[in-house]
Design a protein around this motif. Structure first.
Motif, PDB file in Angstrom:
ATOM      1  N   MET A 276      50.031  24.130  -1.889  1.00 29.40           N
ATOM      2  CA  MET A 276      51.308  24.064  -1.189  1.00 29.40           C
ATOM      3  C   MET A 276      52.092  25.365  -1.365  1.00 29.40           C
ATOM      4  O   MET A 276      52.669  25.887  -0.417  1.00 29.40           O
ATOM      5  CB  MET A 276      52.122  22.873  -1.716  1.00 29.40           C
ATOM      6  N   ARG A 277      52.082  25.913  -2.585  1.00 25.08           N
ATOM      7  CA  ARG A 277      52.777  27.182  -2.838  1.00 25.08           C
ATOM      8  C   ARG A 277      52.157  28.313  -2.036  1.00 25.08           C
ATOM      9  O   ARG A 277      52.867  29.181  -1.515  1.00 25.08           O
ATOM     10  CB  ARG A 277      52.716  27.535  -4.331  1.00 25.08           C
ATOM     11  N   PHE A 278      50.830  28.327  -1.916  1.00 27.01           N
ATOM     12  CA  PHE A 278      50.159  29.373  -1.156  1.00 27.01           C
ATOM     13  C   PHE A 278      50.493  29.261   0.329  1.00 27.01           C
ATOM     14  O   PHE A 278      50.740  30.260   0.999  1.00 27.01           O
ATOM     15  CB  PHE A 278      48.645  29.300  -1.371  1.00 27.01           C
TER      16      PHE A 278
ATOM     17  N   PRO B 203      54.579  38.874  -0.626  1.00 26.82           N
ATOM     18  CA  PRO B 203      53.426  39.181  -1.498  1.00 26.82           C
ATOM     19  C   PRO B 203      53.604  38.625  -2.918  1.00 26.82           C
ATOM     20  O   PRO B 203      52.639  38.203  -3.543  1.00 26.82           O
ATOM     21  CB  PRO B 203      53.393  40.714  -1.516  1.00 26.82           C
ATOM     22  N   ALA B 204      54.844  38.596  -3.403  1.00 23.77           N
ATOM     23  CA  ALA B 204      55.081  38.044  -4.745  1.00 23.77           C
ATOM     24  C   ALA B 204      54.787  36.542  -4.768  1.00 23.77           C
ATOM     25  O   ALA B 204      54.246  36.021  -5.748  1.00 23.77           O
ATOM     26  CB  ALA B 204      56.519  38.303  -5.178  1.00 23.77           C
ATOM     27  N   GLY B 205      55.134  35.839  -3.693  1.00 28.06           N
ATOM     28  CA  GLY B 205      54.837  34.406  -3.605  1.00 28.06           C
ATOM     29  C   GLY B 205      53.345  34.149  -3.560  1.00 28.06           C
ATOM     30  O   GLY B 205      52.851  33.198  -4.180  1.00 28.06           O
ATOM     31  N   ILE B 206      52.634  34.987  -2.833  1.00 23.71           N
ATOM     32  CA  ILE B 206      51.173  34.858  -2.762  1.00 23.71           C
ATOM     33  C   ILE B 206      50.568  35.153  -4.130  1.00 23.71           C
ATOM     34  O   ILE B 206      49.651  34.462  -4.581  1.00 23.71           O
ATOM     35  CB  ILE B 206      50.599  35.776  -1.671  1.00 23.71           C
ATOM     36  N   ASP B 207      51.095  36.164  -4.804  1.00 23.70           N
ATOM     37  CA  ASP B 207      50.612  36.513  -6.142  1.00 23.70           C
ATOM     38  C   ASP B 207      50.818  35.345  -7.113  1.00 23.70           C
ATOM     39  O   ASP B 207      49.922  35.019  -7.905  1.00 23.70           O
ATOM     40  CB  ASP B 207      51.335  37.760  -6.650  1.00 23.70           C
ATOM     41  N   ASP B 208      51.964  34.688  -7.047  1.00 23.92           N
ATOM     42  CA  ASP B 208      52.223  33.525  -7.898  1.00 23.92           C
ATOM     43  C   ASP B 208      51.249  32.386  -7.601  1.00 23.92           C
ATOM     44  O   ASP B 208      50.737  31.734  -8.514  1.00 23.92           O
ATOM     45  CB  ASP B 208      53.654  33.028  -7.711  1.00 23.92           C
TER      46      ASP B 208
END
Length: 125
Positions: free
Chosen positions: A67-69, A75-80
């Protein structure tokens, strides 16, 4: 539960979060020797609980990571989200190890019950 539930429980929506655990606990109890009269000895259920806690927790964490992805907008959200996926993969490896411990201990309990009978051996025997 009948023998078909050992496989079928994994495919029932929502119930797949607890039915396989119930089947595993029932198998563990069926393979555990019965206490003799006057003794309260029981085989600890921690291998079942360890495997299931790791497996179910990792499954839920994996859904959260997905869900987060999907909702990442930077890019920081994808990295997380990718970091969460890495943690999920490591926890799945731990769950696989716990499943192996559970399977080996269950087989040992079956073997013990088959060779020594359904009851614990007396303390002095």
């Amino acid at each position: 539960m009948g023998p078909g539930w050992a496989i079928g429980a994994w495919f029932v929506p929502v119930a797949d979060l607890w039915l396989p655990y119930r089947v595993a606990v029932d198998m563990w109890g069926a393979c555990s020797p019965l206490p003799t009269e006057g003794e309260l000895r029981r085989v600890p259920v921690w291998p079942v609980n360890l495997w299931w806690d790791l497996f179910a927790g990792t499954t839920l964490l994996g859904r959260y990571a997905a869900m987060r992805f999907d909702t990442a907008d930077s890019p920081a959200g994808i990295d997380d989200a990718v970091t969460l996926y890495l943690a999920v993969d490591l926890l799945y490896a731990a769950a696989a190890g716990a499943a192996a411990v559970f399977a080996v201990r269950l087989a040992a309990l079956e073997r013990l019950k088959a060779t020594e009978g359904p009851y614990w051996a007396p303390a002095g025997a």
